[in-house]
Each structure stands twice: as structure tokens, then as C-alpha cells.
Design a protein around this motif. Structure first.
Motif: not given
Length: 66
Positions: A13-23, A31-33, A42-51
Motif C-alpha cells: 500500500g505504501g509503495g503503491g501510494l508513493l508510486n502514484r503520488l510521485l507520478g 499489486v493494486q496498480l 490511491v484509494a486502494a493504496s490508502v486502504v491497504m496501508v490502514l488495513a
């Protein structure tokens, strides 16, 4: 086993989120990407980090059998 799942969720989740936020244009190994439409990345990445964090926190409260 729960700790491993929690860590995997946080890393994915964190890696996917950073991947998207950094463009980044490549989905890399997150996986989620690969499996979700771009509008949900972005939403799925945040949910994965929280879970993952929830799994890790609840796992610390349990006592291991001796």
C-alpha cells in the motif's frame, strides 16, 4: 503469520501510494496498480496501508502460546 500479512499490506500500500503520488508511469511490482483501474489506485493504496497497520496493531495485543 498475521505480522507478515500486515507488513506486506503496509509495504504494498505504501509503495503503491508513493508510486502514484510521485507520478511514476510504471505500476512496478505493486499489486493494486496492476489489477485496479487508475481511478482507484490511491484509494486502494490508502486502504491497504490502514488495513496492514490494523493487522500489525491487533497482532501485538495477542499473547503467543508458550
Amino acid at each position: 503469520m498475521g505480522e507478515l500479512i500486515g507488513m506486506l499490506l503496509v509495504v504494498q500500500g505504501g509503495g503503491g501510494l508513493l508510486n502514484r503520488l510521485l507520478g511514476a508511469t510504471s505500476p512496478s511490482w505493486f499489486v493494486q496498480l496492476h489489477v485496479l483501474p487508475p481511478s482507484l489506485h490511491v484509494a486502494a493504496s490508502v486502504v491497504m496501508v490502514l488495513a496492514g497497520a490494523a493487522v500489525l496493531v491487533t497482532g501485538r495485543g495477542r499473547k503467543r502460546p508458550e
